[in-house]
Scaffold this active site. Structure first.
Site, short mmCIF file in Angstrom:
data_model
loop_
_atom_site.label_atom_id
_atom_site.label_comp_id
_atom_site.label_asym_id
_atom_site.label_seq_id
_atom_site.Cartn_x
_atom_site.Cartn_y
_atom_site.Cartn_z
N HIS A 98 0.85 -1.20 0.00
CA HIS A 98 0.00 0.00 0.00
C HIS A 98 0.89 1.25 0.00
CE1 HIS A 98 -2.72 3.15 1.39
NE2 HIS A 98 -3.67 2.41 0.84
N GLU A 170 -4.27 1.85 -7.12
CA GLU A 170 -4.59 2.93 -6.19
C GLU A 170 -3.71 4.13 -6.48
OE1 GLU A 170 -6.68 1.05 -2.58
OE2 GLU A 170 -4.61 1.50 -2.05
P1 PGA Z 1 -9.70 5.77 0.97
O1 PGA Z 1 -8.61 4.63 1.12
O2 PGA Z 1 -10.90 5.16 0.27
O3 PGA Z 1 -10.01 6.19 2.35
O4 PGA Z 1 -9.10 6.85 0.11
C1 PGA Z 1 -8.39 3.74 0.06
C2 PGA Z 1 -7.10 2.98 0.22
O5 PGA Z 1 -6.08 3.55 0.64
O6 PGA Z 1 -7.10 1.77 -0.06
#
Ligand code: PGA
Length: 258
Positions: A98, A170
């Site tokens: 992540h 992401e």
């Molecule tokens: P968020 O987080 O929807 O709060 O932006 C998503 C993630 O980091 O997977």
């Protein structure tokens, strides 16, 4: 065309840290959508609440996993979390790479590649997060940035093992933001990611791998985001903290992917 099972995954990051609060959340979503068979679901609770959450999700269709693992199964890794504990609790998924891990905790692609390898060797499913750091319409740059992450992070995995890997696209600039990336952007990039996977590992693996989108997904934007055939689902954060919103997201994905 290869049929891929749609996914709704969710991470609680470090938001729900009290054992009861996290367990109640798991129990709530279990009551609402814990018998849903058409959507693959998984929850990544905060690390300290993993065990009580695991007890709530036993026997449910909602899987669970950890937001991180150590790069080795056991040994002298003070302060780390072992995949052996996750397996013992009955977890099936591991979130790896992540952007918060990469930036705040300095995880390298080398380390991430070891974690993906360990996850596959342990028979669990890696959810590998990738994403470009800056908003841009230079798709060539985005493609090469993401292809580079994919080639480094998946370098230790044999082609025939890749089909279980879930890629979470992401874009760093859309995480924790007010709005998600536009559905057009997501569709375009997911198509490019599938092309990259095909270049790197062959069409067969690329067609089987699920690519999900994460970054400010909500019940209001999810339907547009998953319309494209290369978007196999979503990875939810803040906007799933209300169990009813999480349920609405699962139901929207189910409707669109029917
Ligand atoms: P968020 O987080 O929807 O709060 O932006 C998503 C993630 O980091 O997977």
């Amino acid at each position: 065309m290869t049929k891929r099972k749609p996914i709704v995954g969710m991470s609680l990051k470090m938001y729900h840290n009290l054992l009861k609060k996290a367990a109640d959340f798991a129990e709530n979503i279990n009551q609402l959508v814990g018998e849903e068979e058409e959507i693959e679901q998984f929850l990544f609770p905060g690390m300290g609440t993993l065990y009580p959450v695991s007890l709530k999700l036993k026997g449910s269709m909602i899987g669970f996993g950890s937001q991180n693992i150590a790069p080795a199964a056991n040994g002298a890794y003070t302060g780390e979390f072992s995949i052996e504990s996750l397996v013992d609790m009955g977890g099936s998924y591991v979130e790896i790479g992540h952007s918060e891990r990469r930036s705040l905790f300095h995880e390298t692609d080398e380390m991430i590649a070891d974690k993906v390898q360990l996850t596959i060797e342990s028979g669990l499913i890696p959810v590998l997060c990738i994403g470009e750091p800056k908003e841009s319409t230079n798709f060539e740059w985005i493609k090469s940035f993401l292809e580079n992450q994919l080639s480094m992070d998946l370098q230790k995995i044999a082609k025939e093992k890749l089909k279980t890997v879930i890629i979470a696209y992401e874009p760093v600039w859309a995480i924790g933001a007010a709005n998600a990336a536009s559905a057009e952007h997501v569709a375009k990039i997911h198509t490019l990611i599938r092309e990259s996977l095909s270049n790197l590992f062959g069409t067969e693996a690329a067609e089987k791998m699920r690519i999900i989108y994460g970054g400010s997904v909500s019940k209001d934007n999810v339907s547009a985001i998953v319309l494209n055939e290369n978007v196999d689902g979503v990875f939810v954060g803040r906007f799933g903290h209300d169990p009813k919103n999480y349920q609405a997201i699962v139901e929207s994905v189910k409707t669109i992917k029917k």
